[in-house]
Write a protein that holds these residues in place. Structure first.
Motif, PDB file in Angstrom:
ATOM      1  N   THR A  65       0.842  -1.191   0.000  1.00  0.00           N
ATOM      2  CA  THR A  65       0.000   0.000   0.000  1.00  0.00           C
ATOM      3  C   THR A  65       0.879   1.244   0.000  1.00  0.00           C
ATOM      4  O   THR A  65       1.937   1.279   0.617  1.00  0.00           O
ATOM      5  N   GLU A  66       0.408   2.233  -0.734  1.00  0.00           N
ATOM      6  CA  GLU A  66       1.011   3.571  -0.772  1.00  0.00           C
ATOM      7  C   GLU A  66       2.526   3.563  -0.975  1.00  0.00           C
ATOM      8  O   GLU A  66       3.282   4.162  -0.226  1.00  0.00           O
ATOM      9  N   CYS A 113       1.743   7.562  -6.584  1.00  0.00           N
ATOM     10  CA  CYS A 113       1.705   6.658  -5.430  1.00  0.00           C
ATOM     11  C   CYS A 113       0.316   6.024  -5.363  1.00  0.00           C
ATOM     12  O   CYS A 113      -0.602   6.592  -4.768  1.00  0.00           O
ATOM     13  N   PRO A 114       0.146   4.837  -5.979  1.00  0.00           N
ATOM     14  CA  PRO A 114      -1.167   4.192  -5.927  1.00  0.00           C
ATOM     15  C   PRO A 114      -1.522   3.799  -4.497  1.00  0.00           C
ATOM     16  O   PRO A 114      -0.643   3.567  -3.670  1.00  0.00           O
ATOM     17  N   ASP A 115      -2.811   3.708  -4.235  1.00  0.00           N
ATOM     18  CA  ASP A 115      -3.251   3.315  -2.896  1.00  0.00           C
ATOM     19  C   ASP A 115      -2.862   1.874  -2.582  1.00  0.00           C
ATOM     20  O   ASP A 115      -2.416   1.574  -1.475  1.00  0.00           O
ATOM     21  N   HIS A 146      -2.918  -4.076 -15.375  1.00  0.00           N
ATOM     22  CA  HIS A 146      -4.204  -4.130 -14.678  1.00  0.00           C
ATOM     23  C   HIS A 146      -4.374  -2.930 -13.757  1.00  0.00           C
ATOM     24  O   HIS A 146      -3.455  -2.564 -13.025  1.00  0.00           O
ATOM     25  N   PHE A 147      -5.572  -2.339 -13.804  1.00  0.00           N
ATOM     26  CA  PHE A 147      -5.906  -1.171 -12.995  1.00  0.00           C
ATOM     27  C   PHE A 147      -7.299  -1.350 -12.425  1.00  0.00           C
ATOM     28  O   PHE A 147      -8.220  -1.738 -13.145  1.00  0.00           O
ATOM     29  N   TRP A 148      -7.449  -1.096 -11.114  1.00  0.00           N
ATOM     30  CA  TRP A 148      -8.756  -1.098 -10.470  1.00  0.00           C
ATOM     31  C   TRP A 148      -8.994   0.285  -9.876  1.00  0.00           C
ATOM     32  O   TRP A 148      -8.098   0.881  -9.297  1.00  0.00           O
ATOM     33  N   VAL A 153      -8.188   4.347  -4.830  1.00  0.00           N
ATOM     34  CA  VAL A 153      -9.438   4.579  -4.126  1.00  0.00           C
ATOM     35  C   VAL A 153      -9.728   6.073  -4.271  1.00  0.00           C
ATOM     36  O   VAL A 153      -8.973   6.908  -3.780  1.00  0.00           O
ATOM     37  N   VAL A 154     -10.794   6.392  -4.964  1.00  0.00           N
ATOM     38  CA  VAL A 154     -11.083   7.774  -5.337  1.00  0.00           C
ATOM     39  C   VAL A 154     -11.490   8.594  -4.116  1.00  0.00           C
ATOM     40  O   VAL A 154     -12.311   8.159  -3.302  1.00  0.00           O
TER      41      VAL A 154
END
Length: 197
Positions: A78-79, A91-93, A145-147, A121-122
């Motif tokens: 995470t982060e 920096c993706p969640d 892949h992206f969520w 996470v928006v």
């Protein structure tokens, strides 16, 4: 006692991904502790806003659930930053990276070849970045892949995307409300209602 914040000056040629490891945000009174988590998007430093409890819970629980279910050759984190280019260090969640890359405990970022999945996470303060700018940069860098996780009245909704290598853009492959169940990029089955409880 009043403490004046000492902001870093922008370098003459703008910020680069390498600058973030050199940036000192520890003032004499620790006044910039709240600003330690920053990212670089399109050459601009982005100071992340304080997160909501929804945001924190989803990041924590999704990261733990991914770590529990993913194959052994991967690890969930995470982060952690990903350096996508000279002026791109988002920096993706949540991310899923190779276990080999995750074993380096001194690293401060991952390279695109280390990353299998990124999750954003928006938040209200980052809607455009999380929905448009960052996914576009992830796709251009070849992240497969992206969520995207949205808050629907306190319940997470997950939008799942896969990279089209011909166009270097993401295609929506599913929208999940109560349960996220998919076989790509690995078999996963997550109760979404449990993520925000």
């Amino acid at each position: 006692m009043t403490v004046e914040l000492q902001w870093p000056y922008v370098p003459p040629d703008g910020w680069t991904a390498a600058d973030l490891d050199q940036l000192n945000l520890d003032g004499p009174y620790g006044e910039l502790d709240a600003l330690k988590h920053i990212e670089l998007v399109d050459g601009e430093l982005i100071v992340k806003s304080p997160q909501t409890e929804f945001h924190r819970r989803v990041i924590l629980r999704l990261g733990l659930e991914l770590e529990r279910q993913i194959p052994d050759e991967f690890a969930a984190t995470t982060e952690m930053d990903i350096v996508l280019g000279e002026r791109q260090r988002p920096c993706p969640d949540v991310s899923v990276v190779t276990a080999i890359a995750a074993s380096d405990l001194d690293r401060t970022y991952y390279a695109p070849e280390d990353v299998l999945l990124v999750v954003e996470v928006v938040s209200k303060s980052s809607e455009i970045r999380d929905r448009e700018t960052k996914p576009r940069r992830y796709a251009e860098a070849g992240l497969r892949h992206f969520w995207r996780v949205e808050n629907d009245g306190g319940r997470p909704v997950v939008y799942v995307y896969e990279l089209d290598p011909a166009t270097r853009s993401y295609s929506l492959t599913g929208i999940f409300h109560d349960r996220l169940k998919t076989t790509v990029p690995f078999p996963i089955d997550i109760s979404l209602t449990d993520l925000s409880r």
